[in-house]
Design a protein around this motif. Sequence first.
Motif: not given
Lengths: 382, 369, 587
Positions: C1-17
Amino acid sequence: MSAAQKPSLRGGGLMRLKGLVRKEFLQIVRDPSSIAIAFVMPIFLLVLFGYGVSLDADHVPVALVAEAPSPDTADFFASLESSHYFAPLHARTLAAAEQALREGRVNAIVHLRANFAEQLRRSDGAPIQVIVNGVDANTARLTQGYIEGAWGNWLARRATSQGQELATPVQLEQRVWFNSELRSRNYLVPGLVAIIMTLIGTLLTALVMAREWERGTLEALLVTPASMSEILLGKIIAYFVLGTGGMLLTVGLAVGLFGVPLRGSFWLLWACASLFLLAALGMGLAISAVARNQFVAGQVAIIGTFLPAFLLSGFIFDIDSMPAVVQGITHLIVARYFVSIVQTLFLAGDVWSVVLPNALALLLMAAVFLGITWRKSRKRLE
Amino acid sequence: MLIRLLALIRKEFLALLKDPRSRMVLIVPPMIQLLVFGYAATFDLKDISYALYNEDRGTASRELVAAFDGAPAFHRVATLHAEGEIAPLVDKRAVLVVLHIGPRFSADLQSRGSAPVQVIVDGRNSNTAMIALNYVRAIVDDFNRAWITAHGLPAPPARLETRAWFNPNLESGWFFIPGIIGMLTLVTTMLVTALTVAREREQGTFDQLLVTPLRPGEILLGKALPGFIIGMVQGTAILLIATLWFKVPLLGSLSALYAGLALFLLSGVGAGLLISSLAVTQQQGLLGAFLFMVPAVILSGFATPIANMPAVVQTITLIDPLRYFLVILRKVFLEGAGFDVLTGQLWPMAVIGLVSLSLASWLFRHRLY
Amino acid sequence: MDDAPILEAVDLARSFASGHQRTQALDGVSFAIRPGVVTGLIGPDGAGKTTLMRLAAGLLVPDTGSIRALGMDSTRESLAVQAALGYMPQRFGLYEDLSVQENLDLYADLQGVPQAARAERYGELMHMTGLGPFTRRLAGRLSGGMKQKLGLACTLVRAPRLLLLDEPTVGVDPVSRRELWAIVDRLVKNEGMSVLLSTAYLDEAERCQAVILLDRGKILDQGPPATISARMAGRTWAVTASGERPRDLQANLTGQPGVVDALVQGDHVRLVTQAAGDPAQLTRLPGLQDVRIKAVPPRFEDGFIDLLRARTGAAAPTHGDSLVDGLQRHPDENDAPVIQVEGLRRRFGDFWAVDGVSFQVRRGEIFGLLGANGAGKSTTFRMLCGLLPASAGTLRVAGLDLRHAASTARGRIGYMSQKFSLYGNLSVAQNLDFFASAYGLAGDARDARRQWALAEFELAPYAEQLSADLSLGYKQRLAMACALMHQPEILFLDEPTSGVDPLARREFWLRINALARAGVTVLVTTHFMEEAEYCDRLAIMAAGRILAMDEPTAIKAGARTPEQPEPSMEDAFIRLVEAAYAAKEAA
């Protein structure tokens, strides 16, 4: 990514389902209280109803008062004393009898005045005073009917002995279909099958989804390939089997032990019972899925299941006699449809015109409840 | 001591009433249920649908039919012209009663002074069938009396003059509505008590309580009183609905009624807390509540009189608190009873309450898990 | 396998009330995780670690941004992602009424492991986790560490390529913790698995190849742990002062200008300063004599605390007299032990959970009970509090057996359980009021104590919030405040810091120290070995018996070997426990 590395999402469905069903069964078996609800309570209730509870009054305590005892009064009282419907109690005075009525020692008073024998021979006849305790109106009516019956017998006997004929212009010939002896057991026991299955179906499932939410087990299930439908189906199958067991047990007891005739087809009963179970399970799961909290789900189950099924299903009280609004409300009670089906299947036979519409209603209710459950338990943790 | 107790009671109330869903569950359903059940629970038939199969053309039969059509409880839904039409109608529950008058009815009545009439009743619900038969019989009896007078036939030498005490019109609602008060009160006490201890055990707060200076007896009181108070308030509301809305006469002593309510709540709360302290999980608490509640209602004499039960079952009913409360409710409401008649019903509830509460309090500390 | 990221997040946002306000759980988080390594997700309580895990597993939908696992979008292809990765939630959903084997079977079925492959896989897993002898035991009867291992085994029935572990070591004793780590390392090395692991134990961060530091929904830093600790070079010191217990020295140093962190470590205090350079000016503190300072190499924890403190902008909290202001200092009536335990035993069925335990605790002493899960700590603890009757032996707390003593005797103790048992549907203020009243406080006295608790534990902004909605750290504060409302003489603390982040733990111990200085006797159980350093004396338990009982330094000294001249408390603990097991095997 190669497809081989991904386990198939469909192919493993059966295996997942099997695993989920087995899990539910193990949990049922490990919790003595579910077994109690599924098997001990039905037996207990059936035996109670079969042997214990009855609307048929027997040996009704009646006070007999003759102000001036004479052969005529004795003759009339003999007709009451000889009937097994009464447990007669002789009182000397009306006051004593009234006291007994007030204290609940007797249900009714039959009072013959001092001039009874004399009036008997006059043309307008002798009055016989009957006082019944009207608090329990049903028992009062029964008692009244029994006394009327004894009175009629006495009149007929008296007329025959005097060589006369009693004038009864219209003679009623009654035919009671399906239950000619009017045994209340024959209608209470089938209805009870419906009540018991409501309890099994709804109670056992009312907490299961809420419990999985509270204990965090659902989160672990959700990240497996199992879909929410599979998780729900696993529960439905397990409790369905349990409920079918309870159903077979109650039907078996009803027919085998209590001699309630099963005139319709067993398989039709089975099919309808399955539909009903689906609806009852659906209701429990819906409560659970909406509440997501065992305490509230438990409270809703206590309020929403037993009393409505007991009072509004037609099990004891005739739905046609209820006001229109209340009749409308009974349409929301799952047990109502099934009570109608079981009473017909047991006592009347396969009457499709009763079974079909009720079965359709059950199907609809099952679909609604399961739909609510499914909508409320999407595969996300929102 | 008082401070601790008050705090505990306050906490229990907050825990019960803070969540709007719980509040809804406690207050609204009992009121709605009383209204709905109050109308539903009756053995009086108000709408007997019947079918007429009259093969006779004479005046007598027309008079008899008129008597049925004129009776408010009877409602003719079908007029039949062949015997074969009867069975399908009864089978599908379209009619409860079929009145079948034979072709020679009027002729026989005129010539022989007597003629039969056949009544067919759907016996699937035997109780309804029996009541319907009684109604039919009453109409026929009236008809007969009128016929005898009109045709100068000899009257019977004796006649019944029946009166019903306490409930002159024999309205079964008067009997059932007080019973519903008892059942709803039982349900509420179960609701408030049966899950509380189990919930605290599951959440671990019960240990926290046990290490405070609160004695088990105080914890018990703290758990019991909210159920008691809520039961009292709700009982009062239901009593008002029963008297003001359903117009059930309340003749007897109000203080005797409240004494009965208080002792009944005591025994109900005791049973609920006993179940709760026996249960390890809320699931068990719920199922336990049902294992108590269902037999308690069925054996209470609510719908089927205790006197009709076999001796063994009657003995079992002695430990059912609802049994005593129902007697009190009915006697106070309809018979105007006071304390003098009711002591025999009051003390058993006190005993049941005290025994179950003591057991529950013992279990608080001694239940191992 | 290559070195590609196995988990990748981009500008992730999440809010809860929550209630009326919205909480931003994640706010613009971007990262990429390399395959084949263990990545640590580190952050204080409420940082958003669990939310991140759930987003990665497709259990939540992000407000904005995206997250891709194994090359698939976690949100849109959630079923496929879930089928391919393994996720072990914080409270792993073991069915406690099912046996070990039945739990495994369930997850094998759910993961679609073919029947033929199972025997082998189960064998590996049981060997790996050491659960082999217990396959028929109900999961509810397992100890905390065994439960976690079973949870891990269930997650691993089908070897996933990416494994998400949410605080797998919380509430787990050091021995089990080591074993869990050994399993994780083996998975990465032998099976080429990639692991994302969140933890509150900072020493564990150093075992990761990369870390992501998260705080209040934002990434503070990411990279190999060594680069983060390297930044602290020249700012870490070991301080001792003659005639001063390290605990007191720590209390003195904490909150001084220029001090980032002060931590008791055996016989010295580990000090982190704001700037590099000699912290000699500290020696001029009043009341300190003969202060010796030695430079020590930086650790990951130093860097982490420094980052957190810089972000919150607050200096280390000072704690001292305000906490004990209201406390009635109990006159030293005599030097009789406050807690006395003699030959204590407790049986469950045919199993002796506590088998002959004896110890004494003096007034004002902090006494620690350490032990693996299932060693009998909690049972001993429950017996002392009067929650459980003893099968044999005697126990005296303030001269009384709490199980039979008058209820007023219980008014002299404070109790805090590991679940932070609070009434979740009551507000913070209502909880405080309730516990104050339960201990007999009323009127002004109660109001005063409530005000004190809200101020002292910085709970005032949350006074009207439901306690169920508090973060774990605040729950712990509230639980402690509740236990202190009535100013008890004796404090029972059952794993009081379980699952709580390092900053909250530091505050907690400062408070405990202040209480002990004021004469409060403290009995505490804990899994955190570094916390054992705060105890005056401690008892190490295993299998219902006490293996060693002494001062922390003496216990560590007992474990000194040529290979390990400076053993940590954890080393000492493991050595003792292993020796005990070895002796048992031999017997």
